[in-house]
Design a protein around this motif. Structure first.
Motif, mmCIF file in Angstrom:
data_model
loop_
_atom_site.group_PDB
_atom_site.id
_atom_site.type_symbol
_atom_site.label_atom_id
_atom_site.label_comp_id
_atom_site.label_asym_id
_atom_site.label_seq_id
_atom_site.Cartn_x
_atom_site.Cartn_y
_atom_site.Cartn_z
ATOM 1 N N ASN A 38 9.219 -12.065 -0.721
ATOM 2 C CA ASN A 38 9.101 -13.451 -0.277
ATOM 3 C C ASN A 38 9.414 -13.465 1.214
ATOM 4 O OD1 ASN A 38 9.171 -16.150 0.250
ATOM 5 N ND2 ASN A 38 10.853 -16.631 -1.129
ATOM 6 N N PHE A 39 8.367 -13.604 2.010
ATOM 7 C CA PHE A 39 8.450 -13.389 3.447
ATOM 8 C C PHE A 39 8.303 -14.722 4.171
ATOM 9 C CE2 PHE A 39 6.894 -10.083 6.807
ATOM 10 C CZ PHE A 39 7.990 -10.385 7.584
ATOM 11 N N GLY A 40 9.427 -15.411 4.367
ATOM 12 C CA GLY A 40 9.383 -16.691 5.058
ATOM 13 C C GLY A 40 8.516 -17.701 4.340
ATOM 14 N N GLY A 41 8.409 -17.577 3.027
ATOM 15 C CA GLY A 41 7.597 -18.514 2.262
ATOM 16 C C GLY A 41 6.307 -17.937 1.741
ATOM 17 N N GLN A 42 5.869 -16.786 2.257
ATOM 18 C CA GLN A 42 4.687 -16.129 1.695
ATOM 19 C C GLN A 42 5.150 -15.093 0.684
ATOM 20 O OE1 GLN A 42 1.790 -14.482 4.390
ATOM 21 N NE2 GLN A 42 0.494 -13.768 2.728
ATOM 22 N N VAL A 43 4.555 -15.120 -0.510
ATOM 23 C CA VAL A 43 4.981 -14.257 -1.606
ATOM 24 C C VAL A 43 3.885 -13.258 -1.934
ATOM 25 C CG1 VAL A 43 5.661 -14.195 -4.036
ATOM 26 C CG2 VAL A 43 6.462 -16.040 -2.571
ATOM 27 N N ALA A 44 4.277 -12.004 -2.140
ATOM 28 C CA ALA A 44 3.365 -10.961 -2.617
ATOM 29 C C ALA A 44 4.092 -10.166 -3.689
ATOM 30 C CB ALA A 44 2.934 -10.035 -1.476
ATOM 31 N N VAL A 45 3.346 -9.713 -4.695
ATOM 32 C CA VAL A 45 3.958 -9.009 -5.824
ATOM 33 C C VAL A 45 3.215 -7.709 -6.102
ATOM 34 C CG1 VAL A 45 4.771 -11.133 -6.897
ATOM 35 C CG2 VAL A 45 2.537 -10.220 -7.533
ATOM 36 N N PHE A 46 3.951 -6.776 -6.722
ATOM 37 C CA PHE A 46 3.362 -5.501 -7.115
ATOM 38 C C PHE A 46 4.145 -4.976 -8.305
ATOM 39 C CE2 PHE A 46 3.004 -0.839 -6.826
ATOM 40 C CZ PHE A 46 1.623 -0.709 -6.792
ATOM 41 N N ALA A 81 0.835 -1.210 0.000
ATOM 42 C CA ALA A 81 0.000 0.000 0.000
ATOM 43 C C ALA A 81 0.865 1.254 0.000
ATOM 44 C CB ALA A 81 -0.920 -0.008 1.216
ATOM 45 N N SER A 82 1.995 1.201 0.703
ATOM 46 C CA SER A 82 2.869 2.371 0.748
ATOM 47 C C SER A 82 3.504 2.649 -0.610
ATOM 48 C CB SER A 82 3.963 2.170 1.800
ATOM 49 O OG SER A 82 4.960 1.259 1.357
ATOM 50 N N LEU A 83 3.613 1.597 -1.445
ATOM 51 C CA LEU A 83 4.211 1.764 -2.766
ATOM 52 C C LEU A 83 3.206 2.235 -3.818
ATOM 53 C CD1 LEU A 83 6.453 -1.416 -2.784
ATOM 54 C CD2 LEU A 83 7.195 0.952 -2.487
ATOM 55 N N ARG A 84 1.928 2.096 -3.537
ATOM 56 C CA ARG A 84 0.929 2.530 -4.519
ATOM 57 C C ARG A 84 0.993 4.035 -4.730
ATOM 58 N NH1 ARG A 84 -2.155 -1.639 -1.907
ATOM 59 N NH2 ARG A 84 -2.354 -3.381 -3.361
ATOM 60 N N GLN A 85 1.250 4.787 -3.680
ATOM 61 C CA GLN A 85 1.372 6.235 -3.818
ATOM 62 C C GLN A 85 2.563 6.591 -4.697
ATOM 63 O OE1 GLN A 85 -0.729 8.753 -2.681
ATOM 64 N NE2 GLN A 85 0.560 9.921 -4.092
ATOM 65 N N LYS A 86 3.628 5.824 -4.559
ATOM 66 C CA LYS A 86 4.803 6.051 -5.397
ATOM 67 C C LYS A 86 4.451 5.851 -6.870
ATOM 68 C CE LYS A 86 9.676 4.725 -5.773
ATOM 69 N NZ LYS A 86 10.752 3.867 -5.268
ATOM 70 N N ARG A 87 3.638 4.831 -7.155
ATOM 71 C CA ARG A 87 3.226 4.615 -8.536
ATOM 72 C C ARG A 87 2.316 5.731 -9.016
ATOM 73 N NH1 ARG A 87 -0.184 -0.645 -10.329
ATOM 74 N NH2 ARG A 87 -1.779 0.502 -9.166
ATOM 75 N N GLU A 88 1.425 6.198 -8.124
ATOM 76 C CA GLU A 88 0.538 7.297 -8.494
ATOM 77 C C GLU A 88 1.312 8.579 -8.777
ATOM 78 O OE1 GLU A 88 -2.242 7.447 -5.317
ATOM 79 O OE2 GLU A 88 -3.233 5.565 -5.874
ATOM 80 N N ASP A 89 2.508 8.681 -8.214
ATOM 81 C CA ASP A 89 3.375 9.833 -8.497
ATOM 82 C C ASP A 89 4.157 9.637 -9.799
ATOM 83 O OD1 ASP A 89 2.520 11.040 -6.185
ATOM 84 O OD2 ASP A 89 4.205 10.339 -4.986
#
Length: 284
Positions: A145-153, A128-136
């Protein structure tokens, strides 16, 4: 999210994993946070640092291990007005408690237990903190990859592979492709018996794991624990009746002295996770 060392890790999801069509300039970072390793692949050092700082901020407020956190103070019996991050996490966790018919529970032995959703909450806050960066109008690409949990953006999908149900160093099944959302795995390969049935307190002894996809890391984190406690048949019925939720079970049963591997997937798992993304040009 911890002060004293307590491993919160989900099962080790990956045998290998990486970005498909990654940016030409890629930053790799590895930090130890919440009792496990966070591996970051990002378009720039600034993007990686922003995500890491946000995850550390969530750890400071949502940890049940860190003295002074909202959760630690609430467990100590203090009257606390929780921060928005904590209040939101507890409300969303209560939803999964209802969804799972108490197979997932926000409390353990009367105390708030954030272990099953803290990483997911932190990943969501970081993205969520990176979405503002994209909006800019900045280009943003990151895989966490957080101890086996993966999220992408961002524009570059992640590709990886699950480990075998009882062997962390061996692959199982076809490659996975993650263009959005999060994958979380819960099971017994890393710490057998560490997941317990909230109703009885007994450890879940299924020899295997479940991997869940959801649009948010928080929901994937909660749902993977809930599904593992529910077991394959009950979980599949619930997942197939729930929009934007997919899962894959793999477990081992012994028959006639031999280990037999069983697999079950939700109705849209293959279309959502196992289909390669269309080929695109790398971003210069």
């Amino acid at each position: 999210m911890l002060n004293s060392i307590s491993i919160w890790t989900a099962e080790c999801l990956l045998l290998w994993g990486g970005l498909v069509g990654a940016l030409a300039q890629e930053t790799e970072r590895r930090v130890f946070v919440m009792g496990t390793w966070l591996d970051v692949s990002a378009d720039s050092p600034a993007t990686a640092e922003q995500a890491i700082r946000k995850i550390e901020q969530v750890e400071a407020s949502l940890s049940r291990w860190r003295a002074g956190s909202d959760i630690a103070r609430m467990n100590a019996g203090e009257a606390v007005v929780p921060s928005p991050v904590v209040a939101n996490a507890l409300a969303r966790a209560a939803h999964w408690q209802r969804w799972s018919e108490q197979a997932f529970h926000v409390r353990r032995q009367g105390r708030l237990d954030t272990d099953a959703f803290a990483k997911g909450a932190a990943l969501d806050q970081a993205l969520a903190s990176l979405r503002q960066k994209r909006e800019d109008h900045d280009t943003v690409m990151i895989t966490l990859n957080f101890g086996g949990q993966v999220a992408v953006f961002g524009p570059a999908p992640w590709s990886g592979q699950l480990t075998a149900p009882l062997e962390r160093d061996h692959a199982a099944g076809h490659p996975l492709y993650l263009a959005s959302g999060s994958l979380s795995t819960s099971g017994n390969a890393v710490k057998p018996g560490h997941i317990r049935d909230p109703a009885t307190g007994a450890p879940i002894l299924t020899r295997g794991h479940v991997t869940v996809w959801a649009p948010t890391a928080f929901d994937a984190d909660c749902a993977s624990t809930a599904c593992f406690v529910l077991g394959p048949e009950r979980a599949l019925k619930k997942v197939n009746a729930t929009a934007d939720l997919e899962c894959r079970f793999e477990w081992v049963e012994q028959q006639n002295g031999r280990d037999l591997v069983h697999r079950l997937v939700s109705k849209n798992w293959r279309a959502k996770i196992s289909t390669p993304p269309p080929k695109t040009q790398n971003t210069p």
